[in-house]
Design an enzyme around this catalytic site. Structure first.
Site, PDB file in Angstrom:
ATOM      1  N   CYS A  31       0.878  -1.220   0.175  1.00 29.80           N
ATOM      2  CA  CYS A  31       0.044   0.062   0.059  1.00 29.80           C
ATOM      3  C   CYS A  31       0.986   1.212   0.027  1.00 29.80           C
ATOM      4  CB  CYS A  31      -0.929   0.001   1.217  1.00 29.80           C
ATOM      5  SG  CYS A  31      -2.111  -1.574   1.424  1.00 29.80           S
ATOM      6  N   CYS A  35      -2.939   4.986   2.788  1.00 35.10           N
ATOM      7  CA  CYS A  35      -3.919   3.800   2.513  1.00 35.10           C
ATOM      8  C   CYS A  35      -5.087   3.946   3.819  1.00 35.10           C
ATOM      9  CB  CYS A  35      -3.648   2.330   2.367  1.00 35.10           C
ATOM     10  SG  CYS A  35      -4.939   1.176   1.942  1.00 35.10           S
ATOM     11  N   CYS A  62      -2.557  -3.034  -3.487  1.00 42.40           N
ATOM     12  CA  CYS A  62      -3.862  -2.898  -2.774  1.00 42.40           C
ATOM     13  C   CYS A  62      -4.882  -2.419  -3.699  1.00 42.40           C
ATOM     14  CB  CYS A  62      -3.567  -1.813  -1.664  1.00 42.40           C
ATOM     15  SG  CYS A  62      -5.127  -1.424  -0.839  1.00 42.40           S
ATOM     16  N   CYS A  65      -5.923   1.593  -2.239  1.00 41.89           N
ATOM     17  CA  CYS A  65      -5.179   2.855  -2.438  1.00 41.89           C
ATOM     18  C   CYS A  65      -4.615   2.873  -3.623  1.00 41.89           C
ATOM     19  CB  CYS A  65      -4.162   3.007  -1.210  1.00 41.89           C
ATOM     20  SG  CYS A  65      -2.795   1.808  -1.316  1.00 41.89           S
TER      21      CYS A  65
END
Length: 181
Positions: A31, A35, A62, A65
């Site tokens: 991430c 995030c 992710c 994000c």
């Protein structure tokens, strides 16, 4: 991990985006510091200064994000969801918890999963639990209620009901038939 990195992750500090990325060992996802997903345990985090290093280490971006500024492929995401289900089937794994761990929304996760696999995540979880119960029944002499708890059923009667629906007999009948065979 340096304290400033941990602080940035804790505070979802967007000023550190594209300076470093963090990967979570327990979910195999990486991430941006900003995030909004649930804060992972510090000991499960690895810091990367190049997102390609995270990918090479086996982490996927992710879904929430989008650390590479591009959407995550649905098949990749479903594969990750399956990994979460297979590694956590013993737990009380609600759709909400699964969505947290897979870094997506509940409704979108359910929709994408069903579209890609033809079943819901809950149906897949039940399939995994039944498969594990079958293995334990054949390879151990543990009580049916104990096996039910080990595969994620707190209620033995519910476990027996679901097992009977899947295999056409109770767990005890199944075990006895397999032992005689």
């Amino acid at each position: 991990m340096e304290n400033f990195e941990w602080t940035a992750i804790q505070n979802n500090d967007a000023s550190y985006d594209n300076q470093f990325w963090y990967a979570v060992k327990s979910t195999h996802i990486f991430c941006r510091p900003s995030c909004p997903s649930r804060l992972p345990k510090r000991e499960n985090i690895t810091i990367y200064y190049d997102p390609n290093d995270a990918i090479e280490a086996g982490y996927r971006p992710c879904k929430r994000c989008r650390p590479l500024n591009q959407p995550v492929d649905n098949r990749t995401w479903v594969s990750e969801i399956n990994t979460i289900l297979e590694n956590n089937y013993q737990q009380n794994l609600s759709l909400k918890e699964l969505a947290y761990q897979a870094h997506g929304s509940q409704s979108y996760l359910r929709h994408v999963y069903k579209q890609e696999t033809g079943m819901t995540p809950q149906q897949k979880l039940l399939e995994i639990r039944m498969s594990q119960a079958e293995i334990m029944l054949v390879n151990s002499d543990q009580a049916v209620a104990v096996i039910g708890r080990k595969v994620g059923f707190d209620n033995p009667a519910y476990f027996i009901q679901k097992f009977r629906q899947k295999f056409g007999k109770s767990p005890l009948q199944y075990r006895l038939q397999r032992i005689k065979a």
